[in-house]
Design an enzyme around this catalytic site. Sequence first.
Site, short mmCIF file in Angstrom:
data_model
loop_
_atom_site.label_atom_id
_atom_site.label_comp_id
_atom_site.label_asym_id
_atom_site.label_seq_id
_atom_site.Cartn_x
_atom_site.Cartn_y
_atom_site.Cartn_z
N GLN A 666 5.19 -13.00 5.45
CA GLN A 666 3.81 -13.01 4.96
C GLN A 666 3.03 -14.18 5.53
O GLN A 666 1.82 -14.10 5.72
CB GLN A 666 3.77 -13.01 3.43
CG GLN A 666 4.27 -11.71 2.84
CD GLN A 666 3.65 -10.49 3.49
OE1 GLN A 666 2.48 -10.20 3.32
NE2 GLN A 666 4.44 -9.76 4.29
N HIS A 669 0.78 -13.52 8.53
CA HIS A 669 -0.43 -12.70 8.48
C HIS A 669 -1.67 -13.45 8.90
O HIS A 669 -2.49 -12.96 9.67
CB HIS A 669 -0.63 -12.12 7.07
CG HIS A 669 -0.02 -10.77 6.93
ND1 HIS A 669 -0.53 -9.68 7.58
CD2 HIS A 669 1.04 -10.33 6.24
CE1 HIS A 669 0.20 -8.61 7.29
NE2 HIS A 669 1.18 -8.99 6.48
N GLU A 735 0.87 -11.28 -5.12
CA GLU A 735 0.71 -9.92 -4.57
C GLU A 735 2.10 -9.28 -4.41
O GLU A 735 2.31 -8.16 -4.80
CB GLU A 735 0.00 -10.02 -3.21
CG GLU A 735 -0.24 -8.67 -2.57
CD GLU A 735 -0.61 -8.74 -1.10
OE1 GLU A 735 -0.39 -9.80 -0.47
OE2 GLU A 735 -1.07 -7.72 -0.57
N HIS A 736 3.02 -10.05 -3.79
CA HIS A 736 4.40 -9.58 -3.65
C HIS A 736 5.34 -10.54 -4.32
O HIS A 736 5.21 -11.76 -4.14
CB HIS A 736 4.82 -9.54 -2.17
CG HIS A 736 3.90 -8.76 -1.30
ND1 HIS A 736 3.01 -9.36 -0.44
CD2 HIS A 736 3.73 -7.43 -1.15
CE1 HIS A 736 2.33 -8.44 0.20
NE2 HIS A 736 2.75 -7.25 -0.21
N ASP A 769 5.75 -2.98 3.22
CA ASP A 769 4.56 -2.97 4.06
C ASP A 769 4.45 -1.69 4.88
O ASP A 769 3.36 -1.24 5.20
CB ASP A 769 4.61 -4.15 5.04
CG ASP A 769 4.09 -5.42 4.42
OD1 ASP A 769 3.48 -5.36 3.33
OD2 ASP A 769 4.29 -6.51 5.02
N HIS A 828 -27.56 11.79 -34.47
CA HIS A 828 -26.12 12.02 -34.34
C HIS A 828 -25.60 12.69 -35.61
O HIS A 828 -24.83 13.66 -35.58
CB HIS A 828 -25.36 10.69 -34.17
CG HIS A 828 -25.48 10.05 -32.81
ND1 HIS A 828 -26.65 9.61 -32.31
CD2 HIS A 828 -24.54 9.78 -31.86
CE1 HIS A 828 -26.47 9.08 -31.11
NE2 HIS A 828 -25.17 9.18 -30.82
#
Length: 843
Positions: A666, A669, A735-736, A769, A828
Amino acid sequence: MSPIPFIPTFASPLAIETKDIAVIGYFAVTVTDDTVKDTTASIATYGNDYGVYVDVTAVSDVSSIETLLNEGARVAFVTVDQLAQLKDTIDADRFAVVGSEGAQLPCAKVANSKDIRTLGKVLNDPFHTYIQLPENPTQEDIVNVMKLQGTALVPAQFLTKDPKDESKISIGKLIAEGIVTDRTDGLYTTLVVDEAGVALGLVYSSKESIIETVRSGTGVYQSRKRGLWYKGATSGDTQELVRIDTDCDGDCLRYVVRQKGNGFCHLKTSSCFGPYDGLRALEKTLLARKISSPPGSYTSRLFNDEKLLRAKIQEEAEELCTATTKEEIAFEAADVIYFTLTRCIAAGVSLSDVEKNLDKKARKVKRRKGDAKGKFAAKEGIKVEEEKKETAPAAPKVEEEEGRITMKRFNAAEATPAELDEVLRRPAQKNKDINGIVVPIVEAVKTRGDAALLEYAAKFDRATLTSPVLNAPFAPELMQIDDETKEAIDISFENIRKFHAAQGDNERLQVETMPGVICSRFVRPIERVGLYVPGGTAVLPSTTMMLGVPALVAGCKTIVIASPPRSDGSISPEIVYIAHRVGATAILLAGGAQAVAALAYGTESCPKVDKILGPGNQFVTAAKMLVSNDTGAGVSIDMPAGPSEVLVIADKSANPAFVASDLLSQAEHGVDSQVILITVGLDESQIQAIEDQVHEQAMALPRVKIVRGSIAHSVTLQTKDIKEAMRLSNIYAPEHLILHVEDAEKVEDLVENAGSVFVGQWTPESVGDYSAGVNHSLPTYGYAKQYSGVNLASFQKHITSSNLSAEGIRNVGKAVMRLAKVEELEAHRRAVEIRLEYLDKTA
Ligand SMILES: NC(=O)c1ccc[n+]([C@@H]2O[C@H](COP(=O)([O-])OP(=O)(O)OC[C@H]3O[C@@H](n4cnc5c(N)ncnc54)[C@H](O)[C@@H]3O)[C@@H](O)[C@H]2O)c1
Ligand SMILES: N[C@H](CO)Cc1c[nH]c[nH+]1
Ligand SMILES: [Zn+2]
């Protein structure tokens, strides 16, 4: 600059009287072996402010000539022999050769010519000729040289600024004679600039005003209404003359001035072209802050806190080195410049001083090798050549240690909650000005449609397109991929399809909440979806699958895939192949905010969609937020999905090499990615083993530079037990999350917040992924606390339905009427009462 074509010459550097030559900006010095040293010192003093020419024909050692040029002399007048010795190492435009042979070079100096008119033949282009004048020159001699487009070398003792001194030649008169005008009123167009060359205004000069300017050393012009105009005589905004020069063909004067007071313009701005901007504006503000600052001024804090300023310069320089996109680099460079200029102003150094220094360095003939030094080289893993041979044993590998790619360590047990909070903070998102960039782009696409898309493709993706959209069916030649890739895509596609299909709740949900009261829920696909596939730093066909496959499974009717085009206007064949397989309607060849705007509002060729999904950089995310807030757009978005991140928990059972590989997968990235390692009960040698693996594996990666950037803001947290580790992980909400721990399945029960979990040593995050079947479009930045990753439901709407019988309305009616009464909503209440009355009547 083009100097006025005469140069005062001095026999000795010690005789230099700058006040005599100041307005011309140039002077020449005759150098002998005895005066090399003094001349070098004199150039060091004056060379930044004046152009210095050196006549070195009498110098015996050519290395002295190199020294003079290196110190900043602009041009050296040399003999043919000297030239032969130097020409291979020094650029030709730094020499003028004395003698007719000089006509071989861009410059030539003709010595001791008595009859200047006969020189006409050697004064032709492309050679510029310097002419040494006779012992007792007259004004006419000099003017003749200038008319022949040569440059006269005039002994300085014959020149004066005082027009009334008839024993000498007036510099003002020479300037006035040396220039031409084609104006019918005989005036000379004059550009007034500051020392940095920034235009302050356009005025006119006459012969009289030029002579007055030179005499007084201030800006004097010729007003077409008021006659001789001494700038600032009434306003007080006077000018100190620095230099006069001309344009290339000698019909426009340029006055370089030091402007005082409010500025040059009668409207009290620095310049007639409006206030300064850019660096000059910054310098002006900093100078003002130095004199007096508004309370709480950050700049003033920097002026008063040397340590803070030093730390900020180093911090911003580091960030500039790790920035990758054009936007980030400009952002960080601006910060570096701001703090650097603050340092200069604090020390009384102006921007012009810095520029003069740059010019001086540019004139050097002996360039430094420019190698990085000691700790800075080591940090980047550069081997430093030893400058001095030390007899002492070499220091242990300290420099190498500094170059290690390693995460900071923290002992969670000893850290306070505030420290932990700080340690787990994601790298700051630099989005201060993002909306300033994104709003006009979105507006342009909204109003000008395809035309704007084509312009942005050219601007941001350097692609010249004829149409921004490829419509299905896509031509087979656009999806040519090798068999191995095709097979990999097909396997992954099928796994993703299976997992997302299994998430379907196509069965109608039906519950009878009371007798005769039936509530149901049924599902419908979102009709039109736009899928953003990033393509800036890496092309991501896998994201096309992660978004396209669930859209296909959900049954979305219109699927538009947007991705930045490559610079040749094409799109990756893998993306086209996947678009074809998911039944996409169109591919939008656009990235960034413009793609999001086109999907939200539609253009002539791009269909409008109802929901936009997919990760992207800060422009994409900001544009998604913007359009989803526009009620007129009628578009929703999936979630904020930003830079990738991972948190790995490792205990004694973990394989250090596996752990490191997961962290790095990661980290590669982008520099804005963050990776966290939480160790559970590991001792020093076990943590060290992971750190060694991180460094070793990282150094072998092609994207090692990016990894170095992301690891710089990544951390290892040491904990004693798995409960503490999971508590921290749930706070971070990664995230992971990768569990390299014993009984990983059981530990999964403790997960409260995470985008996607990877359980055990055989489950690297990269399988998620690409190919396992789970989705990789996930919430980052802690949003896993409230958002799910992309899943089948992201492409669906759940519609509820109620169906009551007469018995049902009788059963539930009373409760409805009572609550409507509490809320004082009579209509109503009546909607139920009217039915109950009817039932009573017809019973
Ligand atoms: N969270 C997730 O699920 C997930 C999945 C995949 C990728 N990602 C992340 O998505 C991001 C992708 O970013 P990217 O940059 O590689 O690709 P991108 O496609 O998001 O952005 C590229 C586009 O940005 C625009 N742009 C670039 N510079 C600009 C500028 N100065 N002004 C205006 N627009 C500009 C251009 O239009 C360009 O086409 C990465 O941060 C990656 O980590 C996240
Ligand atoms: N890990 C990314 C999501 O954070 C997705 C991805 C695509 N390709 C490789 N990785
Ligand atoms: Zn990834």
